[in-house]
Design an enzyme around this catalytic site. Structure first.
Site, PDB file in Angstrom:
ATOM      1  N   GLY A 173     143.814   2.130  29.264  1.00 28.90           N
ATOM      2  CA  GLY A 173     142.399   1.812  29.082  1.00 28.90           C
ATOM      3  C   GLY A 173     142.181   1.017  27.812  1.00 28.90           C
TER       4      GLY A 173
ATOM      5  CG  HIS B 246     137.472   3.358  22.140  1.00 30.77           C
ATOM      6  ND1 HIS B 246     137.951   3.233  20.855  1.00 30.77           N
ATOM      7  CD2 HIS B 246     138.546   3.712  22.895  1.00 30.77           C
ATOM      8  CE1 HIS B 246     139.247   3.509  20.834  1.00 30.77           C
ATOM      9  NE2 HIS B 246     139.630   3.808  22.070  1.00 30.77           N
TER      10      HIS B 246
ATOM     11  CD  GLN C 281     140.740   0.407  22.293  1.00 29.06           C
ATOM     12  OE1 GLN C 281     140.427   0.504  23.468  1.00 29.06           O
ATOM     13  NE2 GLN C 281     141.877   0.885  21.830  1.00 29.06           N
TER      14      GLN C 281
ATOM     15  CB  CYS D 100     143.962   5.638  21.057  1.00 35.75           C
ATOM     16  SG  CYS D 100     142.765   4.303  20.887  1.00 35.75           S
ATOM     17  CG  LEU D 101     146.316   0.626  24.047  1.00 30.93           C
ATOM     18  CD1 LEU D 101     145.631  -0.424  24.914  1.00 30.93           C
ATOM     19  CD2 LEU D 101     147.828   0.453  24.083  1.00 30.93           C
TER      20      LEU D 101
ATOM     21  CG  HIS E 196     140.298   7.553  24.984  1.00 30.41           C
ATOM     22  ND1 HIS E 196     141.217   8.192  24.179  1.00 30.41           N
ATOM     23  CD2 HIS E 196     140.277   6.251  24.564  1.00 30.41           C
ATOM     24  CE1 HIS E 196     141.720   7.314  23.319  1.00 30.41           C
ATOM     25  NE2 HIS E 196     141.176   6.126  23.532  1.00 30.41           N
ATOM     26  CD  GLU E 197     139.615   3.429  27.006  1.00 27.66           C
ATOM     27  OE1 GLU E 197     139.174   2.666  26.128  1.00 27.66           O
ATOM     28  OE2 GLU E 197     140.773   3.887  26.975  1.00 27.66           O
TER      29      GLU E 197
HETATM   30 NI    NI Z   1     141.521   4.296  22.786  1.00 23.61          NI
END
Ligand code: NI
Length: 157
Positions: A46, A138, A51, A92-93, A134-135
Site C-alpha cells: 500500500g 497516513h 508518502q 511501512c514503506l 494503515h493507508e
Molecule cells: Ni505506510
C-alpha cells in the site's frame, strides 16, 4: 508513468493532514499511475500520496487476496466498518526495516471514490483490511509507529 521517491519517517510531510480530491482530472490520473508504479517497484502492498510528498487523500493498494493481484485506487477513502481488533505485525514503506505489533481488524469495509469520482464500497480481509486502516491513517498524518506496542525482528529475504 514515473516512479516517485518515497519519503521516510522524520520528513514533516508525513505528519500533515491531506486535503480531499475535488477535481477528477488528468492530473489525478497521472498521480495514481505514478503511485502504482512506485508501489509495485517498492514491493509493498500500500502507498498513500503523502508518502511521495503529495498532500492529497489518495491511496493505492494491492489486493493480494486476488489472483492475479489487483490494484485498488482509493480517492477520499474512509473506513466505515470493521470487526474486532487483533494483534498483528505491520510495517511501512516510510519506515524501512521496522516491523511491530499493532491492533488491526481482520475485516474492514471502506468507502471511496474511483479515479472518475464514482463512490463505491469494498470489503477487505486480512492484510487488505489492515492496509485500509494503515493507508487512511497516513492521510491524517499518522504512522503505524504511533500504535506499535513492541517492535519485532523480521528476517529479510
Ligand atoms: Ni505506510
Amino acid at each position: 508513468m514515473a516512479q516517485r521517491t518515497i519519503l521516510t519517517i522524520g520528513d514533516e510531510t508525513l505528519t500533515k493532514k491531506c486535503r480531499p480530491i475535488t477535481d477528477f482530472n488528468e492530473h489525478l490520473a497521472t498521480l495514481l499511475d505514478d503511485m502504482t508504479e512506485t508501489l509495485i517497484a517498492s514491493g509493498g502492498v500500500g502507498l498513500a500520496a503523502p508518502q511521495i510528498g503529495v498532500l492529497r487523500r489518495v491511496v493505492v493498494l494491492l489486493d493480494i487476496n486476488k489472483d492475479p493481484e489487483e490494484v485498488i485506487e482509493l480517492i477520499n477513502p474512509e473506513v466505515i466498518e470493521h470487526n474486532t481488533l487483533e494483534e498483528t505485525v505491520e510495517g511501512c514503506l516510510s519506515v524501512p526495516g521496522k516491523y511491530g505489533y499493532v491492533m488491526r481488524p481482520t475485516w474492514a469495509k471502506i468507502r471511496a471514490q474511483d479515479r472518475h469520482g464514482n463512490w463505491f464500497e469494498r470489503e477487505g480481509e486480512g492484510i487488505v483490511a489492515q492496509c485500509f486502516c494503515h493507508e487512511t491513517e497516513h492521510l491524517d498524518g499518522h504512522l503505524f509507529t504511533e500504535k506499535v506496542t513492541e517492535y519485532v525482528e523480521v528476517e529479510q529475504e
